[in-house]
Design a protein around this motif. Structure first.
Motif, PDB file in Angstrom:
ATOM      1  N   UNK A 193     -18.890  85.226 -11.048  1.00 15.40           N
ATOM      2  CA  UNK A 193     -18.905  85.571  -9.633  1.00 15.40           C
ATOM      3  C   UNK A 193     -18.475  84.403  -8.776  1.00 15.40           C
ATOM      4  N   UNK A 194     -17.872  84.725  -7.651  1.00 19.50           N
ATOM      5  CA  UNK A 194     -17.291  83.687  -6.810  1.00 19.50           C
ATOM      6  C   UNK A 194     -18.357  82.787  -6.182  1.00 19.50           C
ATOM      7  N   UNK A 195     -19.460  83.348  -5.743  1.00 11.42           N
ATOM      8  CA  UNK A 195     -20.496  82.531  -5.110  1.00 11.42           C
ATOM      9  C   UNK A 195     -21.139  81.579  -6.125  1.00 11.42           C
ATOM     10  N   UNK A 196     -21.413  82.063  -7.325  1.00 13.13           N
ATOM     11  CA  UNK A 196     -22.009  81.213  -8.360  1.00 13.13           C
ATOM     12  C   UNK A 196     -21.061  80.093  -8.762  1.00 13.13           C
ATOM     13  N   UNK A 197     -19.772  80.421  -8.885  1.00  9.81           N
ATOM     14  CA  UNK A 197     -18.783  79.393  -9.218  1.00  9.81           C
ATOM     15  C   UNK A 197     -18.731  78.325  -8.141  1.00  9.81           C
ATOM     16  N   UNK A 198     -18.777  78.738  -6.886  1.00  7.94           N
ATOM     17  CA  UNK A 198     -18.812  77.770  -5.785  1.00  7.94           C
ATOM     18  C   UNK A 198     -20.050  76.886  -5.896  1.00  7.94           C
ATOM     19  N   UNK A 240     -21.697  75.130   1.187  1.00  7.90           N
ATOM     20  CA  UNK A 240     -20.541  76.032   1.092  1.00  7.90           C
ATOM     21  C   UNK A 240     -20.855  77.353   0.397  1.00  7.90           C
ATOM     22  N   UNK A 241     -21.495  77.339  -0.787  1.00 10.46           N
ATOM     23  CA  UNK A 241     -21.746  78.639  -1.448  1.00 10.46           C
ATOM     24  C   UNK A 241     -22.804  79.485  -0.749  1.00 10.46           C
ATOM     25  N   UNK A 242     -23.506  78.929   0.238  1.00  9.77           N
ATOM     26  CA  UNK A 242     -24.494  79.697   0.988  1.00  9.77           C
ATOM     27  C   UNK A 242     -23.863  80.529   2.108  1.00  9.77           C
ATOM     28  N   UNK A 252     -22.287  77.517   8.002  1.00  5.30           N
ATOM     29  CA  UNK A 252     -22.652  76.738   6.815  1.00  5.30           C
ATOM     30  C   UNK A 252     -21.408  76.195   6.127  1.00  5.30           C
ATOM     31  N   UNK A 253     -20.397  77.048   5.975  1.00  2.60           N
ATOM     32  CA  UNK A 253     -19.150  76.612   5.352  1.00  2.60           C
ATOM     33  C   UNK A 253     -18.484  75.535   6.200  1.00  2.60           C
TER      34      UNK A 253
END
Length: 427
Positions: free
Chosen positions: A379-384, A306-308, A317-318
């Motif tokens: 950051x949103x991607x790191x949190x994911x 998901x975060x990728x 990917x999601x």
């Protein structure tokens, strides 16, 4: 009543319950996307605020979950569920009304989430205890699979519908459809003819605190229920942690419009449909205990996709990650729910359900807030990535439990377990 062997779908009362829950589930899945979109698009809120709304929906499980379980064991389930439907409908209608008067505020959204969340606590506790009554104790795995499958199907349609409604008419409009679905659910419940058994004559005289403690001890001392609720609490925290930030992530980091967000979020729900179709086959092929473990080991690590996610082909990917995680969660919900309904004494089912769900859901507000705060902080991607990492490893809790040695979960509880085996297990 349908003869044995014809399946739950042949029973009128189950069909009414199934229809009502399917329609209501469609509305719930619309709301799950509409409320964050209202906060982000209409009120210009950040991910912390979105996480707060998600936390408010689940916080009532922590505040009133245990007493509601004891109350549900004392009262009739159907009138309680109908009342909850009507309260939810009225609360949701208040949002578009306030918006039409240009008076919609963020505290209004939070208050609505709290009220609907409290109604959901009462409804779901009574609902899980009501299924064995409607099905007369038969075909529980098949009935739960159908209910889970239709719930997943509405979650496929709901986010897409919410995104399209938001794109065409504004996010607030989607809540009107949700309110109508609660009214339809109430009508279906009203038409059910199944007679609920009389409660125990002395049930009302037992102090509420004593009943709550009894439910806690039953779950806490049981070698199967305890790891199940521990795993449920962990994975719920992680799931809601990334779900709290996924809408903001997809809109602001990946650059999607509301319609595409709604469409992409259907991946997990599509996996839920497949999981509902697979639950019975997996249980028969591998056993309920072994099948549950195998599906978690095989699907949970795909959350790391998901975060990728990136724009264009990277959206696959999601979709793939959400789809595979959805399969594992759906099978687990069916197997664990059916296990509780056959394993627990009927007189305690409401308390056991409420205790398990309170523990499972108590981490959801924490996960929602943690995901939102992490999104704004790192950051949103790191949190994911952080939250999906927890999902990927959650199966270790089940593998370390006694069910790793079992082919099937037991259908009845050994009488001596709570007194002899229970205390030997780590708490």
């Amino acid at each position: 009543m349908a003869p044995p062997g014809q399946g739950p779908s042949t029973r009128r009362d189950f069909r009414l319950l199934w229809t009502g829950e399917t329609v209501s589930g469609l509305g719930n899945s619309i709301t799950a996307v509409a409320l964050p979109l209202i906060a982000v698009v209409v009120l210009d809120a950040g991910s912390t605020a979105v996480g707060l709304i998600a936390a408010a929906v689940w916080l009532p499980w922590l505040l009133v979950g245990l007493p509601v379980g004891a109350w549900a064991d004392r009262m009739r389930k159907r009138p309680l569920m109908i009342t909850c439907d009507l309260v939810s409908a009225a609360t949701l209608l208040s949002i578009p009304l306030a918006a039409s008067l240009d008076a919609l505020t963020f505290p209004h959204l939070v208050a609505a989430a709290l009220i609907c969340g409290t109604a959901a606590v009462c409804f779901n506790t009574a609902y899980h205890s009501y299924i064995p009554i409607v099905l007369d104790g038969r075909d529980l795995l098949g009935g739960n699979a159908r209910l889970q499958g239709s719930e997943a199907a509405t979650q496929v349609a709901g986010p897409g519908a919410a995104g399209l409604l938001a794109q065409a008419f504004g996010a607030v409009t989607a809540l009107v459809a949700d309110a109508v679905t609660f009214l339809v659910s109430a009508v279906c419940l009203k038409r059910i003819r199944a007679v609920e058994p009389d409660r125990a004559p002395d049930g009302a005289r037992v102090p509420l605190r004593r009943q709550i403690v009894e439910g806690l001890r039953f779950v806490g001392r049981d070698r199967y229920l305890r790891p199940m609720v521990t795993w449920g609490a962990l994975i719920n925290m992680a799931l809601t942690g990334y779900q709290a930030v996924q809408v903001v992530f997809l809109v602001r980091t990946v650059g999607l419009n509301p319609a595409m967000v709604g469409l992409l979020l259907t991946g997990g729900s599509a996996g839920g449909i497949v999981g509902a179709l697979l639950a019975g086959r997996v249980s028969r092929r591998f056993g309920t205990a072994r099948g549950l473990l195998l599906l978690q080991v095989a699907t949970a690590p795909f959350a790391l996709l998901l975060p990728m996610t990136t724009a264009g082909p990277g959206l696959l990917l999601f979709a793939a990650g959400a789809f595979l995680v959805g399969i594992g969660v759906s099978v687990a919900n069916i197997v664990v729910g059916s296990f509780r309904q056959t394993y627990c004494p009927p007189r305690m089912l409401g308390r056991v359900v409420a205790t398990a769900m309170m523990i499972n859901h108590s981490t959801i507000p924490l996960g929602s807030l943690l995901g939102g705060v992490l999104g704004d902080a790192v950051g949103y991607r790191t949190a994911m990535g952080i939250m999906t990492g927890v999902v990927a490893l959650s199966w270790l809790v089940l593998v370390m439990s006694p069910m790793r040695r079992e082919h099937d979960l037991p259908r009845t509880r050994e009488p001596e377990q709570a007194h002899t085996e229970g205390p030997k297990q780590p708490r």
